[in-house]
Design an enzyme around this catalytic site. Structure first.
Site, PDB file in Angstrom:
ATOM      1  N   CYS A   1     -16.281  -5.504  -7.688  1.00 17.07           N
ATOM      2  CA  CYS A   1     -16.254  -6.358  -6.496  1.00 17.07           C
ATOM      3  C   CYS A   1     -17.282  -5.901  -5.463  1.00 17.07           C
ATOM      4  CB  CYS A   1     -14.845  -6.443  -5.936  1.00 17.07           C
ATOM      5  SG  CYS A   1     -14.624  -7.932  -4.964  1.00 17.07           S
TER       6      CYS A   1
ATOM      7  N   ASP B   1       3.536  -2.637  -6.881  1.00 21.08           N
ATOM      8  CA  ASP B   1       4.586  -2.530  -7.904  1.00 21.08           C
ATOM      9  C   ASP B   1       4.504  -3.657  -8.926  1.00 21.08           C
ATOM     10  OD1 ASP B   1       6.033  -0.144  -7.450  1.00 21.08           O
ATOM     11  OD2 ASP B   1       6.771  -1.009  -5.581  1.00 21.08           O
TER      12      ASP B   1
ATOM     13  N   GLU C   1      -9.751  -4.334 -13.405  1.00 21.07           N
ATOM     14  CA  GLU C   1      -8.667  -3.341 -13.433  1.00 21.07           C
ATOM     15  C   GLU C   1      -7.292  -3.987 -13.319  1.00 21.07           C
ATOM     16  OE1 GLU C   1     -10.835  -3.773 -10.982  1.00 21.07           O
ATOM     17  OE2 GLU C   1      -9.954  -3.465  -8.993  1.00 21.07           O
TER      18      GLU C   1
ATOM     19  N   HIS D   1     -12.013  -8.302 -10.404  1.00 14.21           N
ATOM     20  CA  HIS D   1     -11.345  -6.998 -10.540  1.00 14.21           C
ATOM     21  C   HIS D   1     -10.746  -6.852 -11.940  1.00 14.21           C
ATOM     22  CE1 HIS D   1     -11.488  -5.675  -6.317  1.00 14.21           C
ATOM     23  NE2 HIS D   1     -11.432  -6.965  -6.029  1.00 14.21           N
TER      24      HIS D   1
ATOM     25  N   THR E   1      22.450  12.344  -2.353  1.00 13.57           N
ATOM     26  CA  THR E   1      22.784  11.236  -3.274  1.00 13.57           C
ATOM     27  C   THR E   1      24.160  10.670  -2.929  1.00 13.57           C
ATOM     28  OG1 THR E   1      21.424  12.117  -5.052  1.00 13.57           O
ATOM     29  CG2 THR E   1      23.219  10.658  -5.708  1.00 13.57           C
ATOM     30  N   GLN E   2      25.105  11.574  -2.653  1.00  8.69           N
ATOM     31  CA  GLN E   2      26.450  11.110  -2.278  1.00  8.69           C
ATOM     32  C   GLN E   2      26.389  10.231  -1.030  1.00  8.69           C
ATOM     33  OE1 GLN E   2      29.161  14.436  -1.812  1.00  8.69           O
ATOM     34  NE2 GLN E   2      28.136  15.582  -3.424  1.00  8.69           N
TER      35      GLN E   2
HETATM   36  N1  GLN Z   1     -15.657  -7.015   1.127  1.00 10.87           N
HETATM   37  C1  GLN Z   1     -16.130  -7.735  -0.002  1.00 10.87           C
HETATM   38  C2  GLN Z   1     -15.805  -9.212   0.101  1.00 10.87           C
HETATM   39  O1  GLN Z   1     -14.950  -9.587   0.840  1.00 10.87           O
HETATM   40  C3  GLN Z   1     -15.595  -7.163  -1.289  1.00 10.87           C
HETATM   41  C4  GLN Z   1     -14.121  -7.275  -1.446  1.00 10.87           C
HETATM   42  C5  GLN Z   1     -13.563  -6.421  -2.537  1.00 10.87           C
HETATM   43  O2  GLN Z   1     -14.180  -5.448  -2.953  1.00 10.87           O
HETATM   44  N2  GLN Z   1     -12.389  -6.726  -3.000  1.00 10.87           N
HETATM   45  O3  GLN Z   1     -16.395 -10.030  -0.576  1.00 10.87           O
END
Ligand code: GLN
Length: 539
Positions: free
Chosen positions: A387, A71, A518, A516, A191-192
């Site tokens: 990764c 979240d 993303e 990462h 909901t109530q």
């Molecule tokens: N398992 C791998 C590591 O620990 C890659 C981890 C991942 O993809 N976030 O380095």
């Protein structure tokens, strides 16, 4: 003077409380207020780092390296801000710090009790967010559903907070109104009941957000109003939407923003939701051409269900860049396990415009992913590795281009003769002591990009910072052989000489990152690498 809006859920889980929280925060931000958000998770885990993604969904990571609930990713994406560790509260964290304080005699020798000491700790954590970011609003999502034992202490904290700041706290209850198919009528009873359960905790909802497949009609709103002691104007329709980014616009249409301002007796500020509206128009534009992206992973098979939550930030990043490039993303799951069982599955990869191999842990599924990467490399299919995706791309290259047939990672074979991917020294120590919680290479790390690479062109700058979550790294003793055979090292962490980005030449797009990307993509500022990937895939 910060105002606080609590969001709790009723009836059942998975009704989109997170998106509702992010959307409330967004409408306030669009109205010119500064806003931050907090997620309270009732579990005992100190953070989300030790949980299986199939069970818990993706672990989100902030710049400061907090492993938290997905979240927080939603809040960051909606608000276009970066949150920090204070925005993540769990039962584990709260008890841990109260116990630590007790051990340090910070309670002056008195008896430390569940109430009020636990709720007080929760309140002080929420106040910390308000003080640190000096925001006009903090929106706080209480995980779980009213009526369960788990989140009682958090509701207690919310109740006590209202006592402390009677004019600055509002409560929102997100519920679900089911429609029984054979009867065709939308039912308000759950909901109530939820509203009454909230009353039992000493809390009266200021707003009820009624999630349902379609908008609530006036009869339903009046009924909820009568039984839940709430103005019908404060019953807000939250029907299903194609894209969660539409929700803030729907909430404004329902008058939620105006009602919040009115209840808190605030003065209206200058409103500007135009950028967001443009985004939603782009998302809904039916003229966009499709783009088909495949994700080769393993965290979506669960008893026949397909769970997308494990890769939510990747899905969102693909969408952001697709919309920015005027494309309609079609995202499909490709099971690495199935590729391992039947190599005919590989040929299916040809039907995709681009392939992503995401992060992951453990050996299961890795051989299938390596095969998929080889296929993308040889068949010139745009490829983005994330990764573990980078680590496997390096292993594939070492095996099939450099001729190191037994190339692998010590994660898969601790006694590997050719550990192309290996643990960092400090990680060896951590693993030896079985200290697994919050000990990975986490959060923001610097990366210096090499000129002339796809990555440096994408980022349009030399020094970047990206978020990490892993223990293993490219083994630098293989750098020379890899680069002599054509692997491009496009980005390196300058402090520790760690390989952060690899690329291939003579390929429409072959890029993999140890970090990462993303996690930092947002609808109003899509990530440069995802943008380049989508551009290449569009061709
Ligand atoms: N398992 C791998 C590591 O620990 C890659 C981890 C991942 O993809 N976030 O380095």
């Amino acid at each position: 003077m910060t105002h606080y809006i609590f969001v709790a859920g009723g009836v059942m889980s998975s009704v989109g409380k997170g998106a509702a929280t992010a959307s409330i925060a967004k409408i306030l931000q669009n109205r010119g207020f500064t806003v931050s958000a907090v997620k309270i998770d009732p579990y005992i885990n100190v953070d989300a780092g030790t949980m299986n993604p199939i069970e818990h969904g993706e672990t989100f990571v902030t710049d400061d390296g907090t492993e938290c609930d997905q979240d927080l990713g939603n809040y960051e994406r909606f608000l276009n801000i970066s949150l920090s560790t204070e925005s993540s509260i769990t039962t584990g964290r709260v008890y841990q710090s109260v116990i630590e304080k007790e051990r340090n005699l910070e309670f002056n020798g008195r008896c430390v009790e569940v109430v009020p000491d636990i709720p007080n700790e929760v309140i002080s954590r929420i106040e910390k967010v308000a003080k640190k970011d000096k925001v006009d609003f903090v929106v706080i999502e209480i995980g779980g559903t009213v009526g369960e034992y788990q989140n009682l202490l958090f509701l207690e904290a919310a109740r006590m907070m209202k006592l402390r700041y009677p004019k600055r706290v509002l409560f929102t209850l997100v519920t679900y109104l089911p429609t029984i198919k054979t009867i065709g009528e939308m039912k308000t009873k759950p909901t109530q009941t939820s509203s009454r359960l909230l009353n039992e905790s000493g809390i009266q909802a200021d707003f009820i957000l009624g999630r349902a497949s379609v908008p609530l009609d006036q009869t339903r709103k009046r009924k909820i109003s009568t039984f839940c002691s709430i103005d019908p104007k404060d019953v807000i329709s939250a029907p299903d939407v194609d894209s969660i980014y539409e929700i803030p616009i729907n909430f404004e249409k329902e008058g939620l923003g105006d009602r919040i301002i009115k209840k808190l007796k605030l003065r209206n500020k200058k409103r500007d939701g135009s950028e967001w509206e443009k985004l939603v128009n782009r998302i809904k534009d039916p003229k966009k051409k499709d783009i088909k992206i495949g994700i080769v992973g393993k965290y979506f098979e669960s008893d026949g269900f397909s769970l997308t939550d494990s890769y939510i930030s990747i899905l969102e990043a693909i969408k952001h860049s697709s919309w920015a490039n005027n494309r309609n993303p079609i995202i499909e799951w490709i099971s690495s396990g199935k590729i391992e069982e039947d190599s005919k599955e590989l040929a299916k990869l040809k039907s995709y415009d681009g392939i992503i191999v995401p992060g992951g842990f453990g050996v299961r599924g890795t051989e299938g992913k390596i095969k998929a990467i080889e296929y993308c490399r040889k068949n010139k299919i745009p490829f983005l590795g994330l990764c573990l995706g980078l680590q496997l791309a390096v292993i594939e290259f070492a095996r099939n281009v450099c001729g190191i047939k037994d190339a692998t990672s010590t994660e898969f074979d601790p006694k590997a003769k050719n550990p192309l991917i290996d643990l960092m020294e400090e990680q060896k120590e951590v693993m030896h002591k079985h200290k697994y919680g919050a000990t990975m290479r986490l959060g923001a790390w610097n990366c210096k990009l090499n000129k002339g690479t796809i990555s440096s062109k994408a980022y349009k700058t030399e020094n970047i910072s990206e978020r990490h979550r892993h223990r293993y790294e490219v083994n630098n003793s293989y750098k020379d052989i890899l680069t002599s055979k054509g692997l491009v090292i496009a980005g390196v962490n300058p402090e520790k000489e760690l390989v952060e980005i690899i690329e291939l030449k003579d390929h429409p797009f072959f890029v993999a990152t140890q970090f990462h990307p993303e996690l930092k993509s947002r609808p109003l500022s899509p990530h440069p690498l995802f943008n380049e990937f989508i551009k290449a895939a569009s061709k």
